[in-house]
Design an enzyme around this catalytic site. Structure first.
Site: not given
Ligand code: NAX
Length: 326
Positions: A159, A187
Site C-alpha cells: 500500500d 491492509h
Molecule cells: P495463492 O493462492 O497463489 O497461493 C497461496 C498458497 O498458500 C498456496 O500454495 C496454498 O496451498 C498455500 N497455503 C494454504 N494454506 C496454507 C497453510 N496452512 N500453510 C502453508 N501454505 C498454505 O495466493 P497468492 O496470490 O500467493 O497470495 C497469498 C496471500 O497473500 C493471499 O492471502 C492474498 O490475499 C495475500 N495478499 C496480501 C497482500 C498484502 O499486501 N498484505 C497483497 C497481495 C495478496 O493479495
C-alpha cells in the site's frame, strides 16, 4: 563469508512465492553477501508443485542459496528460522462468508504462531502477507507468548509503495525523493494513505499537489482499490508487486532505512489512540534490526475519522476470532 540465514516462507507453491523466493535467493532481501537457507512450507497436496519450484531454484544456480528445506509441517519449516514470511492463507472461495474466512485463517495462524513460538529463533522477524494480514499477524503473535511481540508485523508496504507511485506520477518527481509518507491501519481498502507530512526534496507534497479534492477523492480511493483494479486487469491478484513489497519490508527491517520513514503493520502500544496489541499500519524508521515508531505526529479531524474507520474494521475482525485465542 557470513553464516547463512534461515528464511521460512509459507504458501511456497503460490503465485506470490513464484516471484518472492527467487528474489530472496538472489540476495535482494538480505544483501548480496548474505547466504540464505530457504525453508518452504505448504499444505500436503501442494508439495509436488513446491518441488517444481525448488527445481527451478536449483536451475538458477544462485550463489547465495545455501540450502532448501521443503515441508508440510510448520514445526519443521520454522525450525531456527531467522525470518518467517507467512504468505500462505486460505483464500475466500465462492459463497464463503467473511466470518468463515476469518475462522479458516484463524486455524492456520494459531498453529503457525505456536510452531514459531516453539521452534524459531528467539529473534525471528515475522512478516504476515496472507490476508486478512493484520488480523492473521495478531493471531500468530497471540499464539506465540514466548516470543517478543515486536517480532510480529503485517505487510502494509504494498500500500505504501502504491501510494509512492501515485504521488510520483502526479508530481512528476522521482519516487526516491518522496519522504515521510504514512499509510495508517488495516491492509484493506479502508487503509488511510496520509500525505500530510510527506515531502519531496524538502517541499510539502500537499503544497506541490495543491489539490485537496484530488488527494481525498482520487488518491486515497485509488490506493485503496488498487488490489481490486489489478484483479480486474490481470484476472489474478497482485503477485510480483506483493513479493517486492515483502522484500522491501524485510530488507529495511534487517538492514535499516537510514532515517527514512516506511510503513509497517506493528502491534500498537497505545500510541495514536490505537488499542494496545492491535496490528496497525504506522510510520517507522529501522536501525540495527529494530523498528522505531515515528511518534507524536499531529492527527487532524479528517485523519482521525479515517484512522478510526480502519481501526473499527480491525476491531471487528479481532472480535470475530477472539474465541480462537481464549
Ligand atoms: P495463492 O493462492 O497463489 O497461493 C497461496 C498458497 O498458500 C498456496 O500454495 C496454498 O496451498 C498455500 N497455503 C494454504 N494454506 C496454507 C497453510 N496452512 N500453510 C502453508 N501454505 C498454505 O495466493 P497468492 O496470490 O500467493 O497470495 C497469498 C496471500 O497473500 C493471499 O492471502 C492474498 O490475499 C495475500 N495478499 C496480501 C497482500 C498484502 O499486501 N498484505 C497483497 C497481495 C495478496 O493479495
Amino acid at each position: 563469508t557470513k553464516a547463512p540465514m534461515r528464511v521460512a516462507v509459507t504458501g511456497a507453491a503460490g503465485q506470490i512465492c513464484y516471484s518472492l523466493l527467487f528474489r530472496i535467493a538472489n540476495g535482494d532481501m538480505l544483501g548480496k553477501d548474505q547466504p540464505v537457507i530457504l525453508q518452504l512450507l505448504d499444505i500436503t497436496p501442494a508439495l509436488p508443485a513446491v518441488n517444481g519450484v525448488v527445481m527451478e531454484l536449483e536451475d538458477c544456480a544462485f550463489p547465495l542459496l545455501a540450502g532448501v528445506v521443503v515441508s508440510d509441517d510448520p514445526n519443521v519449516a520454522f525450525k531456527d528460522a531467522d525470518i518467517a514470511i507467512l504468505v500462505g492463507a486460505r483464500p475466500r472461495s465462492k459463497g464463503m462468508e467473511r466470518k468463515d474466512l476469518l475462522e479458516a485463517n484463524g486455524a492456520i495462524f494459531t498453529v503457525q504462531g505456536k510452531a514459531l513460538n516453539d521452534h524459531a529463533s528467539r529473534n525471528v522477524k515475522v512478516l504476515v502477507v496472507g490476508n486478512p494480514a493484520n488480523t492473521n499477524a495478531y493471531i500468530a503473535m497471540k499464539s506465540a507468548p514466548d516470543l517478543p511481540r515486536e517480532n510480529f508485523t503485517a505487510m502494509l508496504r504494498l500500500d505504501h509503495n502504491r501510494a509512492l507511485s501515485q504521488i510520483a506520477a502526479k508530481t512528476g518527481k522521482a519516487i526516491d525523493a518522496i519522504e515521510k509518507l504514512v499509510v495508517w491501519g488495516n491492509h484493506s481498502p479502508t487503509m488511510y494513505p496520509d500525505t500530510r507530512f510527506a515531502t519531496i526534496a524538502g517541499e510539502s507534497v500537499d503544497a506541490l499537489i495543491n489539490d485537496q479534492t484530488w488527494t481525498r477523492d482520487t488518491f486515497i480511493p485509488t490506493v485503496g482499490k488498487r488490489g481490486a483494479a489489478i484483479i480486474e486487469a490481470r484476472g489474478l491478484s497482485s503477485a510480483a508487486s506483493a513479493a517486492n513489497a515483502a522484500i522491501d519490508h524485510i530488507h529495511d527491517w534487517v538492514l535499516g532505512t537510514n532515517g527514512k520513514w516506511v510503513t509497517m503493520g506493528i502491534p500498537s502500544n497505545g500510541e495514536y489512540g490505537i488499542p494496545a496489541d492491535t496490528l496497525y499500519g504506522m510510520p517507522v524508521t529501522c536501525e540495527n534490526g529494530k523498528y522505531t515508531l515515528v511518534n507524536g505526529l499531529e492527527i487532524d479531524e479528517f485523519s482521525r475519522s479515517k484512522m478510526d474507520a480502519t481501526l473499527a474494521e480491525l476491531e471487528e475482525e479481532k472480535a470475530g476470532i477472539a474465541h480462537l485465542l481464549a
